[in-house]
Scaffold this active site. Structure first.
Site, PDB file in Angstrom:
ATOM      1  CG  HIS A 123      16.542 -11.304  13.753  1.00 44.83           C
ATOM      2  ND1 HIS A 123      17.181 -10.229  14.317  1.00 44.83           N
ATOM      3  CD2 HIS A 123      17.525 -12.104  13.258  1.00 44.83           C
ATOM      4  CE1 HIS A 123      18.487 -10.366  14.175  1.00 44.83           C
ATOM      5  NE2 HIS A 123      18.717 -11.499  13.515  1.00 44.83           N
ATOM      6  CG  ASN A 124      11.027 -10.071  13.327  1.00 46.48           C
ATOM      7  OD1 ASN A 124      11.596  -9.250  12.612  1.00 46.48           O
ATOM      8  ND2 ASN A 124      11.135 -10.030  14.645  1.00 46.48           N
TER       9      ASN A 124
ATOM     10  NE  ARG B  27      14.477 -12.399  21.836  1.00 40.25           N
ATOM     11  CZ  ARG B  27      15.731 -12.177  21.551  1.00 40.25           C
ATOM     12  NH1 ARG B  27      16.112 -12.019  20.289  1.00 40.25           N
ATOM     13  NH2 ARG B  27      16.618 -12.113  22.508  1.00 40.25           N
TER      14      ARG B  27
ATOM     15  N   GLY C 221      -0.733   0.603   6.575  1.00 37.86           N
ATOM     16  CA  GLY C 221      -2.114   0.126   6.624  1.00 37.86           C
ATOM     17  C   GLY C 221      -2.188  -1.376   6.421  1.00 37.86           C
TER      18      GLY C 221
ATOM     19  CB  CYS D 238      -0.997  -0.005   1.168  1.00 35.64           C
ATOM     20  SG  CYS D 238      -0.307   0.226   2.804  1.00 35.64           S
TER      21      CYS D 238
ATOM     22  CB  SER E 176       2.654   4.451   4.420  1.00 35.93           C
ATOM     23  OG  SER E 176       1.626   3.752   5.097  1.00 35.93           O
TER      24      SER E 176
ATOM     25  NE  ARG F   4       0.535   7.289  -2.328  1.00 38.30           N
ATOM     26  CZ  ARG F   4      -0.587   7.365  -1.650  1.00 38.30           C
ATOM     27  NH1 ARG F   4      -0.554   7.429  -0.317  1.00 38.30           N
ATOM     28  NH2 ARG F   4      -1.743   7.382  -2.263  1.00 38.30           N
TER      29      ARG F   4
END
Length: 147
Positions: free
Chosen positions: A101-102, A139, A73, A68, A70, A112
């Site tokens: 890591h995630n 984690r 969202g 999207c 940015s 954009r």
């Protein structure tokens, strides 16, 4: 990362970059499923993020890419789904880290703010990186502990 069928979704601001992402996937012979949108006419990103997230959770697609304006969202909406770990990447280093890591299962890019050359580097890194496990596994397991 073992790539199944890559899910792809965007809103109107992400549509031009999604067109490039689809070309990238085709060039690399990755199977993909397009969840829309299909033009640059104004639309609402949750309408495309929710079906993409549900497909990831059901393991119909893995991994996925969302775009999207940015990226925020899409990230916010996608991460409302238990089992989804969507990470926003604007460069290749962040793309590697969200996988390593995630254990991100959805790559989100800000349409954009990322050009095609940068997007290519981001996707290259995201697809080649692997979850490191170890301390990161502990984690990641805690992410879905909240109801």
């Amino acid at each position: 990362m073992e790539i199944k069928t890559v899910g792809v979704a965007c809103d109107h601001a992400g549509f031009p970059l999604k067109q490039f992402v689809i070309q990238y996937l085709e060039n690399h012979k990755y199977s993909y499923k397009d969840f829309g949108c299909n033009s640059d006419l104004s639309c609402d990103y949750p309408d495309y993020a929710h079906p993409l997230a549900e497909a990831v959770v059901k393991e119909e697609v893995y991994p996925a890419i969302a775009i999207c304006g940015s990226g925020e969202g899409m990230v916010m909406t996608l991460n409302r789904h238990k089992g989804v770990r969507a990470g926003l990447a604007w460069n290749k280093d962040v793309a590697g880290l969200i996988r390593q890591h995630n254990d991100a299962n959805i790559l989100v890019m800000p349409g954009r703010f990322v050009d095609n050359k940068t997007a290519e580097k981001i996707m290259d890194e995201f697809f080649k990186a692997s979850f490191e496990g170890a301390r990161h596994e502990r984690r990641v397991k805690k992410i879905d502990e909240v109801e």
